[in-house]
Design a protein around this motif. Sequence first.
Motif, PDB file in Angstrom:
ATOM      1  N   PHE A 190      -0.513  10.623   6.390  1.00 44.68           N
ATOM      2  CA  PHE A 190      -1.791  11.337   6.448  1.00 44.68           C
ATOM      3  C   PHE A 190      -2.955  10.377   6.203  1.00 44.68           C
ATOM      4  O   PHE A 190      -3.978  10.422   6.916  1.00 44.68           O
ATOM      5  CB  PHE A 190      -1.809  12.458   5.404  1.00 44.68           C
ATOM      6  N   ASN A 191      -2.811   9.491   5.227  1.00 44.78           N
ATOM      7  CA  ASN A 191      -3.894   8.561   4.914  1.00 44.78           C
ATOM      8  C   ASN A 191      -4.195   7.623   6.077  1.00 44.78           C
ATOM      9  O   ASN A 191      -5.360   7.307   6.343  1.00 44.78           O
ATOM     10  CB  ASN A 191      -3.551   7.752   3.656  1.00 44.78           C
ATOM     11  N   TYR A 192      -3.171   7.183   6.772  1.00 47.68           N
ATOM     12  CA  TYR A 192      -3.393   6.345   7.947  1.00 47.68           C
ATOM     13  C   TYR A 192      -4.152   7.115   9.031  1.00 47.68           C
ATOM     14  O   TYR A 192      -5.032   6.564   9.709  1.00 47.68           O
ATOM     15  CB  TYR A 192      -2.055   5.857   8.513  1.00 47.68           C
ATOM     16  N   THR A 193      -3.826   8.376   9.184  1.00 50.77           N
ATOM     17  CA  THR A 193      -4.518   9.198  10.172  1.00 50.77           C
ATOM     18  C   THR A 193      -6.002   9.341   9.822  1.00 50.77           C
ATOM     19  O   THR A 193      -6.880   9.226  10.695  1.00 50.77           O
ATOM     20  CB  THR A 193      -3.878  10.598  10.253  1.00 50.77           C
ATOM     21  N   VAL A 194      -6.291   9.579   8.539  1.00 50.94           N
ATOM     22  CA  VAL A 194      -7.688   9.702   8.102  1.00 50.94           C
ATOM     23  C   VAL A 194      -8.417   8.380   8.274  1.00 50.94           C
ATOM     24  O   VAL A 194      -9.576   8.339   8.713  1.00 50.94           O
ATOM     25  CB  VAL A 194      -7.756  10.192   6.639  1.00 50.94           C
ATOM     26  N   ALA A 195      -7.757   7.270   7.942  1.00 52.51           N
ATOM     27  CA  ALA A 195      -8.367   5.945   8.117  1.00 52.51           C
ATOM     28  C   ALA A 195      -8.697   5.700   9.587  1.00 52.51           C
ATOM     29  O   ALA A 195      -9.753   5.143   9.920  1.00 52.51           O
ATOM     30  CB  ALA A 195      -7.427   4.865   7.595  1.00 52.51           C
ATOM     31  N   ILE A 221     -10.053   5.474  -0.155  1.00 54.55           N
ATOM     32  CA  ILE A 221      -9.581   4.261  -0.829  1.00 54.55           C
ATOM     33  C   ILE A 221      -8.616   4.619  -1.951  1.00 54.55           C
ATOM     34  O   ILE A 221      -7.537   4.021  -2.084  1.00 54.55           O
ATOM     35  CB  ILE A 221     -10.772   3.454  -1.388  1.00 54.55           C
ATOM     36  N   MET A 222      -8.985   5.613  -2.748  1.00 50.69           N
ATOM     37  CA  MET A 222      -8.120   5.987  -3.865  1.00 50.69           C
ATOM     38  C   MET A 222      -6.833   6.658  -3.383  1.00 50.69           C
ATOM     39  O   MET A 222      -5.784   6.544  -4.029  1.00 50.69           O
ATOM     40  CB  MET A 222      -8.885   6.861  -4.844  1.00 50.69           C
ATOM     41  N   GLY A 223      -6.894   7.329  -2.237  1.00 46.97           N
ATOM     42  CA  GLY A 223      -5.681   7.866  -1.641  1.00 46.97           C
ATOM     43  C   GLY A 223      -4.748   6.768  -1.163  1.00 46.97           C
ATOM     44  O   GLY A 223      -3.529   6.814  -1.400  1.00 46.97           O
ATOM     45  N   VAL A 224      -5.307   5.777  -0.485  1.00 46.69           N
ATOM     46  CA  VAL A 224      -4.510   4.633  -0.014  1.00 46.69           C
ATOM     47  C   VAL A 224      -3.936   3.873  -1.212  1.00 46.69           C
ATOM     48  O   VAL A 224      -2.757   3.493  -1.221  1.00 46.69           O
ATOM     49  CB  VAL A 224      -5.361   3.708   0.874  1.00 46.69           C
ATOM     50  N   ASN A 225      -4.769   3.630  -2.217  1.00 41.25           N
ATOM     51  CA  ASN A 225      -4.273   2.974  -3.430  1.00 41.25           C
ATOM     52  C   ASN A 225      -3.058   3.712  -3.984  1.00 41.25           C
ATOM     53  O   ASN A 225      -2.070   3.102  -4.409  1.00 41.25           O
ATOM     54  CB  ASN A 225      -5.358   2.948  -4.508  1.00 41.25           C
ATOM     55  N   ALA A 226      -3.150   5.033  -3.996  1.00 41.02           N
ATOM     56  CA  ALA A 226      -2.090   5.853  -4.590  1.00 41.02           C
ATOM     57  C   ALA A 226      -0.785   5.740  -3.813  1.00 41.02           C
ATOM     58  O   ALA A 226       0.287   5.549  -4.399  1.00 41.02           O
ATOM     59  CB  ALA A 226      -2.545   7.308  -4.674  1.00 41.02           C
ATOM     60  N   HIS A 227      -0.862   5.858  -2.492  1.00 38.43           N
ATOM     61  CA  HIS A 227       0.413   5.771  -1.747  1.00 38.43           C
ATOM     62  C   HIS A 227       0.998   4.361  -1.848  1.00 38.43           C
ATOM     63  O   HIS A 227       2.218   4.188  -1.857  1.00 38.43           O
ATOM     64  CB  HIS A 227       0.261   6.257  -0.291  1.00 38.43           C
ATOM     65  N   ALA A 228       0.122   3.354  -1.959  1.00 45.93           N
ATOM     66  CA  ALA A 228       0.615   1.979  -2.044  1.00 45.93           C
ATOM     67  C   ALA A 228       1.303   1.705  -3.377  1.00 45.93           C
ATOM     68  O   ALA A 228       2.356   1.061  -3.416  1.00 45.93           O
ATOM     69  CB  ALA A 228      -0.535   0.999  -1.834  1.00 45.93           C
ATOM     70  N   ARG A 229       0.732   2.186  -4.481  1.00 41.72           N
ATOM     71  CA  ARG A 229       1.400   1.934  -5.765  1.00 41.72           C
ATOM     72  C   ARG A 229       2.667   2.764  -5.893  1.00 41.72           C
ATOM     73  O   ARG A 229       3.641   2.329  -6.523  1.00 41.72           O
ATOM     74  CB  ARG A 229       0.461   2.148  -6.944  1.00 41.72           C
ATOM     75  N   ALA A 230       2.697   3.948  -5.283  1.00 38.67           N
ATOM     76  CA  ALA A 230       3.922   4.736  -5.269  1.00 38.67           C
ATOM     77  C   ALA A 230       5.010   4.017  -4.470  1.00 38.67           C
ATOM     78  O   ALA A 230       6.181   3.978  -4.873  1.00 38.67           O
ATOM     79  CB  ALA A 230       3.653   6.118  -4.679  1.00 38.67           C
ATOM     80  N   GLU A 231       4.627   3.442  -3.350  1.00 38.50           N
ATOM     81  CA  GLU A 231       5.589   2.699  -2.533  1.00 38.50           C
ATOM     82  C   GLU A 231       6.126   1.492  -3.300  1.00 38.50           C
ATOM     83  O   GLU A 231       7.328   1.194  -3.262  1.00 38.50           O
ATOM     84  CB  GLU A 231       4.929   2.258  -1.224  1.00 38.50           C
ATOM     85  N   TYR A 232       5.232   0.801  -4.022  1.00 36.06           N
ATOM     86  CA  TYR A 232       5.650  -0.337  -4.840  1.00 36.06           C
ATOM     87  C   TYR A 232       6.650   0.104  -5.904  1.00 36.06           C
ATOM     88  O   TYR A 232       7.677  -0.549  -6.134  1.00 36.06           O
ATOM     89  CB  TYR A 232       4.433  -0.991  -5.479  1.00 36.06           C
ATOM     90  N   ALA A 233       6.367   1.224  -6.574  1.00 40.25           N
ATOM     91  CA  ALA A 233       7.262   1.735  -7.614  1.00 40.25           C
ATOM     92  C   ALA A 233       8.638   2.066  -7.030  1.00 40.25           C
ATOM     93  O   ALA A 233       9.673   1.752  -7.637  1.00 40.25           O
ATOM     94  CB  ALA A 233       6.653   2.974  -8.269  1.00 40.25           C
ATOM     95  N   LEU A 234       8.653   2.675  -5.860  1.00 44.07           N
ATOM     96  CA  LEU A 234       9.916   3.034  -5.226  1.00 44.07           C
ATOM     97  C   LEU A 234      10.700   1.799  -4.795  1.00 44.07           C
ATOM     98  O   LEU A 234      11.933   1.750  -4.941  1.00 44.07           O
ATOM     99  CB  LEU A 234       9.657   3.949  -4.022  1.00 44.07           C
ATOM    100  N   GLU A 235       9.998   0.799  -4.278  1.00 40.91           N
ATOM    101  CA  GLU A 235      10.670  -0.444  -3.883  1.00 40.91           C
ATOM    102  C   GLU A 235      11.305  -1.118  -5.088  1.00 40.91           C
ATOM    103  O   GLU A 235      12.443  -1.610  -5.019  1.00 40.91           O
ATOM    104  CB  GLU A 235       9.670  -1.388  -3.207  1.00 40.91           C
ATOM    105  N   TYR A 236      10.569  -1.138  -6.205  1.00 38.42           N
ATOM    106  CA  TYR A 236      11.100  -1.769  -7.409  1.00 38.42           C
ATOM    107  C   TYR A 236      12.287  -0.968  -7.943  1.00 38.42           C
ATOM    108  O   TYR A 236      13.328  -1.541  -8.305  1.00 38.42           O
ATOM    109  CB  TYR A 236      10.017  -1.881  -8.485  1.00 38.42           C
ATOM    110  N   ALA A 237      12.155   0.351  -7.995  1.00 36.45           N
ATOM    111  CA  ALA A 237      13.229   1.197  -8.501  1.00 36.45           C
ATOM    112  C   ALA A 237      14.477   1.079  -7.628  1.00 36.45           C
ATOM    113  O   ALA A 237      15.610   1.045  -8.141  1.00 36.45           O
ATOM    114  CB  ALA A 237      12.768   2.645  -8.569  1.00 36.45           C
ATOM    115  N   LYS A 238      14.291   1.011  -6.321  1.00 35.30           N
ATOM    116  CA  LYS A 238      15.427   0.872  -5.413  1.00 35.30           C
ATOM    117  C   LYS A 238      16.214  -0.403  -5.714  1.00 35.30           C
ATOM    118  O   LYS A 238      17.459  -0.384  -5.773  1.00 35.30           O
ATOM    119  CB  LYS A 238      14.928   0.858  -3.966  1.00 35.30           C
TER     120      LYS A 238
END
Length: 388
Positions: free
Chosen positions: A299-304, A246-263
């Motif tokens: 990787f997180n999707y694979t583990v899920a 869960i915390m891994g998924v949370n992490a990639h999701a907030r990183a993706e959000y940050a990148l989308e906003y920065a873009k």
Amino acid sequence: MNHMYFTEEHHLFRESLKEFLQKEVVPHINKWEETGTVERFIWKKFGEMGFLGLVYPEAYGGMGLDTFYTVILLEELQKINSGGFAANIWAHTYLAMTHVNAEGSHDIKEKYLAPSITGDKIGCLCITEPFGGSDVASMRTTAVKDGDHYIINGSKTFITNGIYSDYLVVAAKTHPELGNKGISIFIMDRDVPGISATKLDKLGWRASDTAEIAFDNVKIPAENLMGEEGKGFPYIMQHFALERLIMGVNAHARAEYALEYAKQYMSERKAFGQTIDKFQALRHKFSDLYTDMTICKTFNYTVAHRLNQGEYVVKEATMSKLKSTAMADEVIYQCLQFLGGYGYMEEYPMARLLRDSRLGPIGGGTSEILREIIAKMTLDNKDYKPAT
């Protein structure tokens, strides 16, 4: 990649969830961040939509859906930029409720799991202690058998939903002399005499009611024991795999959000006669960050997927949390830099995102502890087993 794991039904669910969050949650986020209190009405709305019971049995009001509905819920919660609100929801749904569902008797599930799914009751999981941190086996909280009751004494800390929850799932030592083989799991109502809670003031997760909880001769019925006496440690370890993923998924999701906003920001912000997304130094840094995020996400999707197939993925989930949370911190730090001075302003999302993200390498087992767990599995050939 998405078509490998997500069906059309998953995509429809994501769109419905996004719409719900924008309408029902986002307008209240700033207030909850300021007050540190998430109002009760939103729990009921989550319950009415079925979001609190995605993976739980239909017999108790759940929907019995696959793990990728959970992945979607976690991802979209991160993208409304309140780590504290997101934590309140997932700590209730996937920490407290996971134990109730896995170890609780039918009567306990009727009393606690069913109303948790509808949003009528909120739960918290009490494992970490002031002197123990990530060392679960060293806990000092005790549960002494007294006839047909147990007497609980001790304290817990860093407990999400620790102030406003209606019930507590508590780990305590029934046989302290046995070390980690003497830990058991209990459930108790908030209003039982002897339970007190103190709210903690945190760097981030400001909307979340994190608490230190004390148990002073708390008397509970023996039937509030969940699962077998002395099996608490393997129960906890088994569920840690889910928490870390869960915390891994949370992490990639907030990183993706940050990148989308920065873009978006970089495509609009001009300097020296052009938008800053045209400067090679920034373009190449963005490319590196996006690559790191995508590798963790894949990787997180694979583990899920493996977890959804019933595999015991404690090693992979530990790796997920270790790498993804470190990645998210770096991505968000650099995205704040892309915004320059505006990244440091509270009216922009990066300041809060940076604070909230920093808990990732700490909560649910520090990165240092996770590295040692991985070392034991890879160097010492230790084979962790699921609870039986």
